[in-house]
Design an enzyme around this catalytic site. Structure first.
Site, PDB file in Angstrom:
ATOM      1  N   CYS A  28      10.983 -10.264 -12.757  1.00 20.28           N
ATOM      2  CA  CYS A  28      11.772  -9.467 -11.779  1.00 20.28           C
ATOM      3  C   CYS A  28      11.765 -10.340 -10.447  1.00 20.28           C
ATOM      4  O   CYS A  28      10.521 -10.762  -9.847  1.00 20.28           O
ATOM      5  CB  CYS A  28      10.996  -8.286 -11.327  1.00 20.28           C
ATOM      6  SG  CYS A  28      11.573  -7.367  -9.807  1.00 20.28           S
ATOM      7  N   VAL A  68       9.512  -1.737  -9.657  1.00 25.83           N
ATOM      8  CA  VAL A  68       8.354  -3.034  -9.348  1.00 25.83           C
ATOM      9  C   VAL A  68       9.064  -3.775  -8.036  1.00 25.83           C
ATOM     10  O   VAL A  68      10.191  -4.112  -8.155  1.00 25.83           O
ATOM     11  CB  VAL A  68       7.748  -3.442 -10.418  1.00 25.83           C
ATOM     12  CG1 VAL A  68       7.042  -2.823 -11.409  1.00 25.83           C
ATOM     13  CG2 VAL A  68       9.089  -4.533 -10.931  1.00 25.83           C
ATOM     14  N   GLU A  80       8.218  -1.785  -2.507  1.00 23.15           N
ATOM     15  CA  GLU A  80       9.348  -2.792  -1.959  1.00 23.15           C
ATOM     16  C   GLU A  80       8.854  -4.040  -1.788  1.00 23.15           C
ATOM     17  O   GLU A  80       7.937  -4.164  -0.888  1.00 23.15           O
ATOM     18  CB  GLU A  80       9.731  -1.928  -0.659  1.00 23.15           C
ATOM     19  CG  GLU A  80      10.532  -0.865  -0.901  1.00 23.15           C
ATOM     20  CD  GLU A  80      12.106  -0.930  -1.553  1.00 23.15           C
ATOM     21  OE1 GLU A  80      12.539  -1.920  -1.320  1.00 23.15           O
ATOM     22  OE2 GLU A  80      12.486  -0.220  -2.415  1.00 23.15           O
TER      23      GLU A  80
HETATM   24  N1  LIG Z   1      14.259  -2.924  -3.133  1.00 21.05           N
HETATM   25  C1  LIG Z   1      13.377  -3.075  -4.380  1.00 21.05           C
HETATM   26  C2  LIG Z   1      14.191  -3.609  -5.498  1.00 21.05           C
HETATM   27  C3  LIG Z   1      12.945  -3.703  -6.663  1.00 21.05           C
HETATM   28  C4  LIG Z   1      14.015  -3.691  -8.160  1.00 21.05           C
HETATM   29  O1  LIG Z   1      15.103  -3.784  -7.727  1.00 21.05           O
HETATM   30  N2  LIG Z   1      13.124  -3.867  -9.045  1.00 21.05           N
HETATM   31  C5  LIG Z   1      13.671  -3.893 -10.315  1.00 21.05           C
HETATM   32  C6  LIG Z   1      13.128  -5.028 -11.392  1.00 21.05           C
HETATM   33  S1  LIG Z   1      13.788  -6.720 -10.905  1.00 21.05           S
HETATM   34  C7  LIG Z   1      13.255  -2.642 -11.216  1.00 21.05           C
HETATM   35  O2  LIG Z   1      12.052  -1.941 -10.658  1.00 21.05           O
HETATM   36  N3  LIG Z   1      14.104  -1.813 -11.621  1.00 21.05           N
HETATM   37  C8  LIG Z   1      13.917  -0.607 -12.477  1.00 21.05           C
HETATM   38  C9  LIG Z   1      14.517   0.408 -12.171  1.00 21.05           C
HETATM   39  O3  LIG Z   1      15.255   0.416 -11.345  1.00 21.05           O
HETATM   40  O4  LIG Z   1      14.428   1.426 -12.986  1.00 21.05           O
HETATM   41  C10 LIG Z   1      12.543  -4.314  -3.782  1.00 21.05           C
HETATM   42  O5  LIG Z   1      12.969  -5.145  -2.798  1.00 21.05           O
HETATM   43  O6  LIG Z   1      11.253  -4.329  -4.071  1.00 21.05           O
END
Ligand SMILES: N[C@@H](CCC(=O)N[C@@H](CS)C(=O)NCC(=O)O)C(=O)O
Length: 246
Positions: A28, A68, A80
């Site tokens: 990620c 995450v 975040e």
């Molecule tokens: N806005 C969040 C985005 C985090 C994000 O998109 N993480 C993804 C993995 S790269 C995630 O956890 N995806 C799982 C889901 O959305 O169900 C940040 O900056 O932490």
């Protein structure tokens, strides 16, 4: 702590008082931001990797959005990526990552606000199977790289956006920049290359970034990113890819 991902039905790995924990996914880019700050500041922590296609109930209880990165220490929980980076910098306040100068800090915020102009076409291109759409998204990426090229060049005190040492923004941008070279490989189209010679200041920045132990500790090369994304795009990502554990 195992590096293998925890999935639905797994038992919650007990926390220890005063021990900082990162809920992570190894590929990620957002969680990599947090890991970069943790590594750069040498902040003691443990990592719990999450299976994002089959999330443990206890992880959803912790962060109902199910994303995450998430940091946890005792009764404090911070999701975040940008919030985690700032929180770490504020709590572990030696060797500050956020610029002291308010004008520079404001501009780092601007540079961060514009990062979507890179991320959105990049993931659009990764997911698209229409070759001309992919090429037009790649053009958008290159145009926006010129924007960062000019902003970094104008600072005149590089190699980093932070000057002679990285700032938070360097770590917010890096994970996405690291992934750009996978596009021509994934799509088997050299036209999608970012053309390093047209962005010499950013290219020197990337070289300096790659030499940082924090970047070395958290990076994958382009072909590993490609291998991961192929699995991800197929709908069956292998969250434990490349782990040597049994
Ligand atoms: N806005 C969040 C985005 C985090 C994000 O998109 N993480 C993804 C993995 S790269 C995630 O956890 N995806 C799982 C889901 O959305 O169900 C940040 O900056 O932490």
């Amino acid at each position: 702590m195992t590096q293998k991902s925890f999935a639905q039905g797994s038992a919650f790995p007990p926390t220890k008082p005063g021990v900082l924990r990162l809920y992570n996914m190894r590929f990620c880019p957002f969680a990599q931001r947090t890991r970069l700050v943790l590594e750069y500041k040498k902040i003691p922590h443990e990592v719990v990797n999450i299976h994002l296609k089959s999330k443990p109930e206890w992880f959803l209880a912790l962060n109902p959005l199910g994303q995450v990165p998430v940091l946890q220490i005792d009764d404090k929980i911070v999701p975040e990526s940008t919030a985690t980076c700032d929180w770490l910098d504020d709590v572990y306040s030696e060797n500050r990552l956020q610029p002291a100068d308010p004008y520079r800090r404001a501009w780092d915020r601007v540079l961060h606000e514009y990062i979507g102009k890179l991320i959105t076409p990049f993931y659009g291109a990764v997911r698209s199977s229409d070759a001309s759409e992919v090429e037009s998204k790649s053009e958008e990426i290159k145009k926006h790289l010129q924007f960062y090229e000019e902003k970094l060049k104008a600072r005149e005190d590089g190699p980093f956006f932070g000057g002679s040492k990285p700032s938070t923004f360097d770590f917010l941008l890096w994970p996405f920049y690291e992934r750009l070279p996978m596009l021509p490989l994934l799509k088997d189209n050299p036209v999608l290359d970012i053309e390093a010679d047209k962005i010499p200041t950013l290219t020197a920045w990337a070289k300096a970034m790659r030499e940082l132990p924090a970047v070395i500790a958290t990076s994958f090369d382009a072909s590993s990113h490609v291998a991961w994304y192929k699995g991800h795009l197929s709908g069956a990502p292998d969250y434990d890819m490349f782990l040597k554990e049994d």
